[in-house]
Each structure stands twice: as structure tokens, then as C-alpha cells.
Scaffold this motif. Structure first.
Motif, PDB file in Angstrom:
ATOM      1  N   LYS A  44       0.836  -1.236   0.038  1.00  0.00           N
ATOM      2  CA  LYS A  44      -0.239   0.061   0.068  1.00  0.00           C
ATOM      3  C   LYS A  44       0.820   1.364  -0.003  1.00  0.00           C
ATOM      4  CE  LYS A  44      -4.597  -0.400   1.786  1.00  0.00           C
ATOM      5  NZ  LYS A  44      -5.640  -0.288   2.628  1.00  0.00           N
ATOM      6  N   PHE A  45       0.615   2.248  -0.925  1.00  0.00           N
ATOM      7  CA  PHE A  45       1.079   3.351  -1.029  1.00  0.00           C
ATOM      8  C   PHE A  45       0.294   4.434  -0.910  1.00  0.00           C
ATOM      9  CE2 PHE A  45       4.030   0.605  -3.239  1.00  0.00           C
ATOM     10  CZ  PHE A  45       5.386   0.914  -2.411  1.00  0.00           C
ATOM     11  N   PRO A  46       0.443   5.595  -0.155  1.00  0.00           N
ATOM     12  CA  PRO A  46      -0.277   6.880  -0.116  1.00  0.00           C
ATOM     13  C   PRO A  46       0.236   7.616  -1.228  1.00  0.00           C
ATOM     14  CG  PRO A  46       0.717   6.591   2.046  1.00  0.00           C
ATOM     15  CD  PRO A  46       1.289   5.710   1.179  1.00  0.00           C
ATOM     16  N   LEU A  47      -0.661   7.619  -2.491  1.00  0.00           N
ATOM     17  CA  LEU A  47      -0.415   8.260  -3.883  1.00  0.00           C
ATOM     18  C   LEU A  47      -0.923   9.744  -3.488  1.00  0.00           C
ATOM     19  CD1 LEU A  47      -1.236   5.397  -6.316  1.00  0.00           C
ATOM     20  CD2 LEU A  47       1.174   5.898  -5.407  1.00  0.00           C
ATOM     21  N   VAL A  48      -0.284  10.624  -4.046  1.00  0.00           N
ATOM     22  CA  VAL A  48      -0.662  12.089  -4.194  1.00  0.00           C
ATOM     23  C   VAL A  48      -0.971  12.194  -5.523  1.00  0.00           C
ATOM     24  CG1 VAL A  48      -0.096  14.374  -3.715  1.00  0.00           C
ATOM     25  CG2 VAL A  48       0.737  12.622  -2.220  1.00  0.00           C
ATOM     26  N   LYS A  61      -3.566   3.259  -1.812  1.00  0.00           N
ATOM     27  CA  LYS A  61      -3.898   2.186  -2.445  1.00  0.00           C
ATOM     28  C   LYS A  61      -2.871   1.114  -2.644  1.00  0.00           C
ATOM     29  CE  LYS A  61      -5.428   1.067  -6.754  1.00  0.00           C
ATOM     30  NZ  LYS A  61      -5.128  -0.331  -6.515  1.00  0.00           N
ATOM     31  N   GLN A  62      -3.433  -0.116  -2.733  1.00  0.00           N
ATOM     32  CA  GLN A  62      -2.741  -1.310  -2.806  1.00  0.00           C
ATOM     33  C   GLN A  62      -2.279  -1.328  -4.473  1.00  0.00           C
ATOM     34  OE1 GLN A  62      -5.112  -4.912  -2.224  1.00  0.00           O
ATOM     35  NE2 GLN A  62      -4.262  -4.979   0.006  1.00  0.00           N
ATOM     36  N   CYS A  63      -0.901  -1.451  -4.401  1.00  0.00           N
ATOM     37  CA  CYS A  63      -0.228  -1.436  -5.949  1.00  0.00           C
ATOM     38  C   CYS A  63       0.685  -2.590  -5.841  1.00  0.00           C
ATOM     39  CB  CYS A  63       0.712  -0.302  -6.076  1.00  0.00           C
ATOM     40  SG  CYS A  63      -0.458   1.455  -5.348  1.00  0.00           S
ATOM     41  N   LYS A  64       0.874  -3.056  -7.083  1.00  0.00           N
ATOM     42  CA  LYS A  64       2.083  -4.174  -7.190  1.00  0.00           C
ATOM     43  C   LYS A  64       3.587  -3.117  -7.219  1.00  0.00           C
ATOM     44  CE  LYS A  64      -0.810  -7.118  -9.102  1.00  0.00           C
ATOM     45  NZ  LYS A  64      -0.750  -8.499  -8.789  1.00  0.00           N
ATOM     46  N   TYR A  65       4.351  -3.792  -6.468  1.00  0.00           N
ATOM     47  CA  TYR A  65       5.732  -3.137  -6.519  1.00  0.00           C
ATOM     48  C   TYR A  65       6.808  -4.163  -6.408  1.00  0.00           C
ATOM     49  CZ  TYR A  65       9.131  -0.781  -3.704  1.00  0.00           C
ATOM     50  OH  TYR A  65      10.396  -0.242  -3.326  1.00  0.00           O
ATOM     51  N   CYS A  66       7.833  -3.675  -7.314  1.00  0.00           N
ATOM     52  CA  CYS A  66       9.070  -4.593  -7.534  1.00  0.00           C
ATOM     53  C   CYS A  66      10.147  -4.078  -6.587  1.00  0.00           C
ATOM     54  CB  CYS A  66       9.286  -4.207  -9.004  1.00  0.00           C
ATOM     55  SG  CYS A  66      11.076  -5.246  -9.253  1.00  0.00           S
ATOM     56  N   THR A  67      10.640  -4.699  -5.528  1.00  0.00           N
ATOM     57  CA  THR A  67      11.525  -4.211  -4.658  1.00  0.00           C
ATOM     58  C   THR A  67      12.692  -4.105  -5.391  1.00  0.00           C
ATOM     59  OG1 THR A  67      12.033  -6.647  -4.129  1.00  0.00           O
ATOM     60  CG2 THR A  67      10.617  -5.181  -2.670  1.00  0.00           C
TER      61      THR A  67
END
Length: 147
Positions: A44-48, A61-67
Motif C-alpha cells: 500500500k502506498f499513499p499516492l498524491v 492504494k494497494q499497488c504492485k511493487y518490485c523491490t
């Protein structure tokens, strides 16, 4: 003076964090990173988000994330449906306007915004802009000529 201490003294808006990809494809979920092919995680990232003409919206929002690549992948259709739902009660005129995902804010800043509704200026001061925005073209599976 170390680099880390100088970064902490800068306003966050001057700092860049994460790479971003707005997924325009309805049928592609990107369970693997389109850059490095490793499995993506769900975070989850708080997107502006800036919505024209003068509206800031913070969406956790829950997002796909590549570490590996530090890449946040967000589906365009999901963002638009959540924004439409969010503004359906308070400002229907803004639904369908052009928008731009600018960056992220820290979780603590997002929680503070939920409690006391930060001003747009405060959000911009606390925001991390994206280090880069990536675009990928999906090529359907199949046989293709060598060229």
C-alpha cells in the motif's frame, strides 16, 4: 557531512523516491516486473494525485511493487474508479477530469491527513516526487518474424 544527513535536512518535495508505472492495460496485472522479471509484491502506498483544475487527492492504494527496481505499478482503471467513488459525494464536477499521479507521502503523513485534512501546501511539502516514470508496451504472446 554525510549524504544521509543532508537528505534529511532537505524538504521532502526536493527528494525523489520510487519509480512509477501507470498500467493502462485492463488485461495485464504485472505479477512479474516488466523490467527485471522478478515477482512483484502487493504494497500500500499513499499516492498524491493532482486533478485538474486545482484539486489534490491522497489515495492510500494497494499497488504492485518490485523491490528490485523500486517500481510502483498502478492500474489506471482502479485509480479512476476509486477517485470517481471518492468524489461522487463531495464534488461530482471533478469526476472525469485529467489527473497526474505526482508521488507518495509517508504513512504517518497520510494518517495525519485523514485526521486533520492537511492543506495542499502541507501535502506538497511532505511529498516525495517519483524519481522516474516508466512506460512499457505489452506485446501479446505468440510467434513473430525475426525482425
Amino acid at each position: 557531512m554525510s549524504k544521509q544527513s543532508s537528505d534529511q535536512s532537505q524538504p521532502k518535495k526536493a527528494q525523489k523516491k520510487h519509480r512509477f508505472f501507470l498500467n493502462l492495460y485492463e488485461d495485464c496485472a504485472f505479477t512479474k516486473c516488466p523490467k527485471c522479471e522478478t515477482n512483484t509484491k502487493i504494497r500500500k502506498f499513499p499516492l498524491v494525485i493532482h486533478i485538474k483544475p486545482h484539486q489534490l487527492f491522497v489515495l492510500n492504494k494497494q499497488c504492485k511493487y518490485c523491490t528490485n527496481c523500486d517500481l510502483i505499478i498502478v492500474k489506471k482503471q482502479e485509480i479512476e474508479s476509486l477517485m470517481a467513488f471518492g468524489f461522487s459525494q463531495i464534488n461530482t464536477e471533478i469526476i472525469g477530469n485529467k489527473y497526474l499521479v505526482l508521488g507518495t507521502i509517508d504513512k504517518k503523513d497520510w494518517k495525519e491527513n485523514q485526521k486533520s485534512c492537511l492543506s495542499p501546501h502541507d501535502i506538497m511539502e511532505r511529498m516525495f516526487i517519483f524519481a522516474d516514470e516508466w512506460n512499457f508496451k505489452v506485446i501479446p504472446a505468440g510467434w513473430y518474424p525475426k525482425e
